[in-house]
Write a protein that holds these residues in place. Structure first.
Motif, PDB file in Angstrom:
ATOM      1  N   HIS A 215       0.840  -1.189   0.000  1.00  0.00           N
ATOM      2  CA  HIS A 215       0.000   0.000   0.000  1.00  0.00           C
ATOM      3  C   HIS A 215       0.880   1.246   0.000  1.00  0.00           C
ATOM      4  O   HIS A 215       2.020   1.219   0.478  1.00  0.00           O
ATOM      5  CB  HIS A 215      -0.917   0.004   1.220  1.00  0.00           C
ATOM      6  CG  HIS A 215      -2.051  -0.970   1.125  1.00  0.00           C
ATOM      7  ND1 HIS A 215      -2.928  -0.992   0.056  1.00  0.00           N
ATOM      8  CD2 HIS A 215      -2.469  -1.961   1.950  1.00  0.00           C
ATOM      9  CE1 HIS A 215      -3.837  -1.937   0.245  1.00  0.00           C
ATOM     10  NE2 HIS A 215      -3.564  -2.559   1.380  1.00  0.00           N
TER      11      HIS A 215
ATOM     12  N   THR B 179      -0.536  -0.377  -4.545  1.00  0.00           N
ATOM     13  CA  THR B 179      -1.686   0.519  -4.537  1.00  0.00           C
ATOM     14  C   THR B 179      -1.192   1.951  -4.437  1.00  0.00           C
ATOM     15  O   THR B 179      -0.195   2.245  -3.774  1.00  0.00           O
ATOM     16  CB  THR B 179      -2.663   0.230  -3.380  1.00  0.00           C
ATOM     17  OG1 THR B 179      -2.160   0.796  -2.164  1.00  0.00           O
ATOM     18  CG2 THR B 179      -2.889  -1.260  -3.205  1.00  0.00           C
TER      19      THR B 179
ATOM     20  N   SER C 177      -5.868   3.043  -4.835  1.00  0.00           N
ATOM     21  CA  SER C 177      -6.008   2.942  -3.385  1.00  0.00           C
ATOM     22  C   SER C 177      -7.381   3.385  -2.900  1.00  0.00           C
ATOM     23  O   SER C 177      -7.734   3.151  -1.735  1.00  0.00           O
ATOM     24  CB  SER C 177      -4.922   3.774  -2.679  1.00  0.00           C
ATOM     25  OG  SER C 177      -5.040   5.136  -3.022  1.00  0.00           O
TER      26      SER C 177
ATOM     27  N   MET D 121     -11.476  -3.042  -1.418  1.00  0.00           N
ATOM     28  CA  MET D 121     -10.071  -3.390  -1.575  1.00  0.00           C
ATOM     29  C   MET D 121      -9.857  -4.894  -1.588  1.00  0.00           C
ATOM     30  O   MET D 121      -8.963  -5.391  -2.288  1.00  0.00           O
ATOM     31  CB  MET D 121      -9.242  -2.736  -0.465  1.00  0.00           C
ATOM     32  CG  MET D 121      -7.738  -2.906  -0.608  1.00  0.00           C
ATOM     33  SD  MET D 121      -7.075  -2.269  -2.183  1.00  0.00           S
ATOM     34  CE  MET D 121      -7.266  -0.495  -1.945  1.00  0.00           C
TER      35      MET D 121
ATOM     36  N   ASP E 165       1.059  -2.492   5.132  1.00  0.00           N
ATOM     37  CA  ASP E 165      -0.001  -1.492   5.227  1.00  0.00           C
ATOM     38  C   ASP E 165       0.335  -0.373   6.191  1.00  0.00           C
ATOM     39  O   ASP E 165       0.774  -0.612   7.319  1.00  0.00           O
ATOM     40  CB  ASP E 165      -1.309  -2.169   5.667  1.00  0.00           C
ATOM     41  CG  ASP E 165      -2.442  -1.172   5.829  1.00  0.00           C
ATOM     42  OD1 ASP E 165      -2.564  -0.276   4.964  1.00  0.00           O
ATOM     43  OD2 ASP E 165      -3.196  -1.276   6.797  1.00  0.00           O
TER      44      ASP E 165
ATOM     45  N   THR F 297      -2.083   2.401   6.127  1.00  0.00           N
ATOM     46  CA  THR F 297      -3.240   3.236   5.833  1.00  0.00           C
ATOM     47  C   THR F 297      -4.199   3.329   7.007  1.00  0.00           C
ATOM     48  O   THR F 297      -4.580   4.404   7.444  1.00  0.00           O
ATOM     49  CB  THR F 297      -3.986   2.702   4.591  1.00  0.00           C
ATOM     50  OG1 THR F 297      -3.059   2.557   3.508  1.00  0.00           O
ATOM     51  CG2 THR F 297      -5.090   3.664   4.176  1.00  0.00           C
TER      52      THR F 297
ATOM     53  N   ILE G  58      -9.233   0.182   4.721  1.00  0.00           N
ATOM     54  CA  ILE G  58      -8.223  -0.433   3.852  1.00  0.00           C
ATOM     55  C   ILE G  58      -7.526  -1.568   4.595  1.00  0.00           C
ATOM     56  O   ILE G  58      -7.265  -2.637   4.027  1.00  0.00           O
ATOM     57  CB  ILE G  58      -7.212   0.609   3.355  1.00  0.00           C
ATOM     58  CG1 ILE G  58      -7.904   1.676   2.515  1.00  0.00           C
ATOM     59  CG2 ILE G  58      -6.097  -0.066   2.554  1.00  0.00           C
ATOM     60  CD1 ILE G  58      -8.630   1.129   1.289  1.00  0.00           C
TER      61      ILE G  58
ATOM     62  N   SER H 206      -7.915  -5.447   3.577  1.00  0.00           N
ATOM     63  CA  SER H 206      -6.660  -6.122   3.227  1.00  0.00           C
ATOM     64  C   SER H 206      -6.521  -7.423   4.011  1.00  0.00           C
ATOM     65  O   SER H 206      -6.078  -8.443   3.471  1.00  0.00           O
ATOM     66  CB  SER H 206      -5.466  -5.209   3.506  1.00  0.00           C
ATOM     67  OG  SER H 206      -5.495  -4.062   2.691  1.00  0.00           O
TER      68      SER H 206
END
Length: 319
Positions: A137, A162, A183, A188, A206, A208, A212, A216
């Motif tokens: 990400h 992403t 993104s 997602m 990750d 984020t 998300i 994920s």
């Protein structure tokens, strides 16, 4: 000396350019004439007191610098707490590393924080094995752009990146990603599986947060691993129930870079040396995300928080 100081918590507006006394090194410390200072998401959290470690005021932000020691060594250093947004800084000798020829200031700063974060996640958190799929990400950012390259260099079967714009997704492809995903995808989980040929993914890196992260986790294959290293959205993911991890033998881990400095065996030094060698051989490159004058630190934080940047951002105290 000139420095950027925070005397009240808040957003980028609390960063003020001031004159401060030169710092004095104590036992086991070294004074560094700063050529460039790194700018990180952690700095924006520190300014608003939302970082993992509580912030004490007054604060000179900045956790890493590159510059010269009084005896002429060119070094990159992790600072004890902060102090990098200044013309001079004091760092522990134990976290001060000589920069080899062929590695510029931007790369040295990128590798000591973003590069080592990516290195540790893939080596220690995710334990990447050849042929596995890896989702990165924020793949155009400081950590993400290096993680894409390291995953490919270490044999990932498919790297899925992403990013929020077409230009950022193109950069990820140029760096070696096999597929890219917007993104802002509505779902997602579905987007990642589609990018992986309909299959669940093995590894997700990750930073984020929010949905998300939730979506994920739902995209992970059996024995899949998610390494969590930040929360740029400033939105908490849903709590994870341990019994739900059983369904796909899922592993979720976190990383905070200072912990690597406490491990035996010179792990941090070995990782940084490997990154320097990869850079010298042209196998990994640090993306220059923008150089700002010390007086423009506020703008650097605004740009970083708006997610309008790519690569590594630095401040130039001489500008």
């Amino acid at each position: 000396m000139r420095a950027v100081q925070v005397t009240e918590f808040g957003g980028p507006e609390v960063l003020k350019l001031v004159e401060l006394p030169d710092p004095e090194p104590g036992p086991g410390e070294v004074l560094i004439e700063v050529d460039h200072a790194g700018v990180n998401y952690a700095d924006t959290h520190a300014a608003e007191n939302s970082y993992l470690a509580p912030t004490e005021l007054p604060l000179v932000p900045g956790g890493e610098v590159v510059g010269r020691t009084p005896d002429g060594r060119r070094v990159v250093a992790l600072l004890h707490k902060s102090g990098g947004y200044a013309e001079k800084a004091v760092a522990p000798e134990a976290t001060t590393y000589e920069v080899p020829d062929g590695v510029d200031d931007n790369a040295a700063l990128a590798f000591i924080v973003q590069g080592m974060t990516a290195w540790l996640m893939l080596r220690k958190n995710a334990h990447l094995e050849a042929g596995e799929s890896v989702v990165v990400h924020a793949a155009a950012g400081g950590v993400g752009s290096l993680a894409v390259q390291l995953a490919k260099a270490w044999g990932a079967g498919r790297v899925i990146a992403t990013a929020s714009s077409e230009d950022k997704r193109k950069l990820a492809l140029d760096l070696g990603a096999d597929a890219v995903v917007d993104s802002r995808a509505e779902n997602m989980t579905d987007a990642l599986r589609e990018a992986n040929g309909g299959q669940r993914v093995d590894i997700v890196l990750d930073m984020t947060g929010g949905r998300i992260t939730d979506e994920s986790i739902a995209a992970l294959a059996p024995f899949g691993r998610l390494a969590f290293y930040g929360m740029a959205s400033r939105e908490q993911p849903k709590p994870v129930e341990l019994r739900n991890l059983l369904g796909h033998s899922t592993t979720i881990s976190g990383i905070w870079l200072p912990h690597a400095l406490r491990l035996p065996g010179n792990l941090f030094e070995r990782g940084l040396a490997e990154l320097f060698e990869l850079a010298k051989n042209g196998e990994v490159k640090a993306i220059k995300g923008g150089e700002y004058a010390l007086a423009d630190a506020r703008q650097a934080h605004e740009d970083l928080r708006s997610r309008a940047t790519t690569g590594k951002l630095v401040l130039n105290p001489r500008a």
